[in-house]
Design an enzyme around this catalytic site. Structure first.
Site, PDB file in Angstrom:
ATOM      1  CG  HIS A 238      -0.632  -0.419   2.316  1.00  0.00           C
ATOM      2  ND1 HIS A 238       0.756   0.533   3.089  1.00  0.00           N
ATOM      3  CD2 HIS A 238      -1.060  -1.381   3.226  1.00  0.00           C
ATOM      4  CE1 HIS A 238       0.520   0.026   4.509  1.00  0.00           C
ATOM      5  NE2 HIS A 238      -0.304  -1.238   4.780  1.00  0.00           N
TER       6      HIS A 238
ATOM      7  CG  HIS B 264      -2.866  -5.983  12.767  1.00  0.00           C
ATOM      8  ND1 HIS B 264      -4.062  -5.632  12.931  1.00  0.00           N
ATOM      9  CD2 HIS B 264      -1.970  -6.162  12.088  1.00  0.00           C
ATOM     10  CE1 HIS B 264      -3.418  -4.631  12.035  1.00  0.00           C
ATOM     11  NE2 HIS B 264      -2.667  -5.131  11.800  1.00  0.00           N
TER      12      HIS B 264
ATOM     13  CD  GLU C 153      -2.744  -3.699   7.741  1.00  0.00           C
ATOM     14  OE1 GLU C 153      -2.398  -3.586   8.357  1.00  0.00           O
ATOM     15  OE2 GLU C 153      -3.040  -3.065   6.534  1.00  0.00           O
TER      16      GLU C 153
ATOM     17  CG  ASP D  32      -0.953  -7.634   6.627  1.00  0.00           C
ATOM     18  OD1 ASP D  32      -1.926  -7.652   7.041  1.00  0.00           O
ATOM     19  OD2 ASP D  32       0.138  -6.865   6.533  1.00  0.00           O
TER      20      ASP D  32
ATOM     21  CG  HIS E 173       0.036  -0.593  12.882  1.00  0.00           C
ATOM     22  ND1 HIS E 173      -0.377   0.181  10.966  1.00  0.00           N
ATOM     23  CD2 HIS E 173      -0.188  -1.794  12.215  1.00  0.00           C
ATOM     24  CE1 HIS E 173      -0.855  -0.866  10.419  1.00  0.00           C
ATOM     25  NE2 HIS E 173      -0.730  -2.037  10.808  1.00  0.00           N
TER      26      HIS E 173
ATOM     27  CG  ASP F  57       1.801  -4.696  11.534  1.00  0.00           C
ATOM     28  OD1 ASP F  57       1.788  -6.319  11.062  1.00  0.00           O
ATOM     29  OD2 ASP F  57       0.643  -4.560  11.117  1.00  0.00           O
TER      30      ASP F  57
ATOM     31  CE1 TYR G  95       6.422  -3.445   8.340  1.00  0.00           C
ATOM     32  CE2 TYR G  95       6.389  -2.308  10.781  1.00  0.00           C
ATOM     33  CZ  TYR G  95       5.696  -3.530  10.196  1.00  0.00           C
ATOM     34  OH  TYR G  95       4.691  -4.292  10.653  1.00  0.00           O
TER      35      TYR G  95
ATOM     36  CG  HIS H 238       5.432  -8.278   8.104  1.00  0.00           C
ATOM     37  ND1 HIS H 238       4.568  -8.793   7.781  1.00  0.00           N
ATOM     38  CD2 HIS H 238       4.257  -7.794   8.787  1.00  0.00           C
ATOM     39  CE1 HIS H 238       3.840  -8.378   7.045  1.00  0.00           C
ATOM     40  NE2 HIS H 238       2.705  -7.184   8.330  1.00  0.00           N
TER      41      HIS H 238
HETATM   42 FE1  FEO Z   1      -0.929  -3.899  10.328  1.00  0.00          FE
HETATM   43 FE2  FEO Z   1       0.857  -6.353   8.886  1.00  0.00          FE
HETATM   44  O1  FEO Z   1      -0.733  -5.436  10.032  1.00  0.00           O
END
Ligand code: FEO
Length: 391
Positions: free
Chosen positions: A24, A78, A80, A82, A145, A164, A192, A225
């Site tokens: 994104h 989380h 989101e 991903d 976040h 994250d 990051y 990640h």
């Molecule tokens: Fe906030 Fe890796 O997603």
């Protein structure tokens, strides 16, 4: 397939995305990973899932350890996409007894997947859940976040699963901090933080203080990640401490875009002034530097000097794009100034200065404007601007 263990009966079962290059609007030249973790105990637990196209990779890794149908609990740190894109298919495949999430996680999961029939178990901050021999507890990290974000702590192994936070976009065949090149690792971790967490620095500060106050023993940090910090979690915690306090490195950035090279000439003159003051600087042309790479340098820089010519009574589109992006991330504790060439109206410098002021960046020079092509005198004004910023 080789099993990757963090501790006895704790495994990495995520997926590696070698190909992603744009997250994104954030450039991910080194790809990324979507980490998920499996704990084998009386209650088998999966912590987080993966992006939708990687569901088979996740299920395959789980299969090498245990029949996925034996998973009892699914923790969603989380929401989101991903980390949750594959959730509907995973839930269908494993039919968990509980889907464990924060209060805001429950709300976000409902808003994403609209499944009131799922067996949600909303945890309160500090709540403990026994898995048999191991125990999980939960730390609400709202707005780090996303509103739903939380950390999960595995008490007996002292592993904090941090969603994250403390992560980086880095696809590698290795899974741990001590197995990868440290410069690459810290560059990607810096990038990051700069592009995802800068805005939330006050909350990062509070969180670090809270974890310290709780005296939580932490052997490993396992983000969603990149690598698991098993050898040196202190290294990334120390970096987060520095970043959330906006400590500057004394360097200056001259960030510019140019039409017919006039603003570029001005940028070089500004750099000369900085150099005279003994300030280390970087010239960053927005035509060749991606906004997320520039933002990585902005995180620790002490000064930001912006250059854009005037186009259609405004600044060049790449500068507008960058400033919109940087303004959203709200880096602070810096000085700044602006410069640029123009033909007949010349609004860009004023506009850039206004945006710097909106961001609470101290504008330490009124700015330099040059009509068409700068000559010696105007370049001298740019050198002076550089000296002022340098001081
Ligand atoms: Fe906030 Fe890796 O997603």
């Amino acid at each position: 397939m080789k099993k990757i263990a963090l501790a006895d009966n704790v495994y990495w079962v995520g997926a590696v995305d070698w190909n992603i290059r744009d997250f994104h609007g954030y450039s991910t030249y080194r790809g990324t990973t979507y980490n998920a973790f499996l704990i084998i105990d009386e209650k088998v637990t999966l912590i987080d899932t993966v992006k939708k196209p990687y569901k088979s990779e996740l299920m395959h890794r789980i299969h090498t350890i245990i029949d996925p149908k034996k998973i009892d609990y699914l923790v969603v740190n989380h929401v989101e996409m991903d980390h949750s894109g594959s959730l509907p298919e995973v839930v269908e495949a494993i039919n968990p007894e509980k889907i464990i999430c924060s209060k805001m996680g429950h709300k976000a999961l409902m808003q994403h997947f609209h499944r009131p029939d799922w067996p949600f178990h909303v945890v309160a901050p500090g709540e403990e859940i026994s898995l048999g021999t191991k125990t999980l507890s939960f730390l609400e990290t709202r707005m780090l976040h996303w509103p739903d974000s939380m950390f999960t702590y595995l008490k007996e192994d002292q592993i904090l699963f941090t969603s994250d936070a403390f992560g980086e976009h880095l696809a590698t065949s290795e899974r741990f901090d001590d197995e990868v090149n440290q410069d690459v690792l810290m560059h990607e971790a810096t990038k990051y933080y700069a592009n995802i967490l800068t805005l939330y620095s006050p909350l990062v500060k509070k969180l670090l203080a809270k974890v310290q106050e709780m005296q939580l023993p932490i052997k490993m940090l396992a983000p969603d990640h990149g690598v698991v910090w098993r050898s040196n979690p202190g290294k990334i915690i120390e970096a987060y401490n520095r970043w959330c306090n906006h400590q500057g490195n004394g360097r200056a950035l001259v960030i510019y875009d140019t039409m017919w090279e006039s603003t570029k000439k001005m940028a070089k003159a500004v750099a000369e002034g900085l150099h005279e003051q003994g300030v280390e600087y970087k010239l960053l042309d927005l035509a060749v530097n991606h906004r997320s790479d520039v933002m990585t340098d902005v995180l620790e820089a002490s000064a930001i000097v912006l250059g854009s010519p005037t186009l259609n009574n405004g600044m060049l589109p790449r500068m507008a794009d960058f400033l919109m992006y940087m303004r959203g991330l709200r880096p602070t504790n810096k000085v700044g100034a602006s410069f640029g060439s123009y033909g007949w109206s010349g609004e860009a410098v004023k506009m850039m200065n206004e945006i710097l002021k909106e961001m609470n960046i101290v504008v330490c020079h009124p700015g330099v404007k040059t009509q068409y092509v700068p000559e010696h005198a105007q370049l001298g004004e740019c050198v002076e601007l550089g000296r002022t910023v340098g001081k």
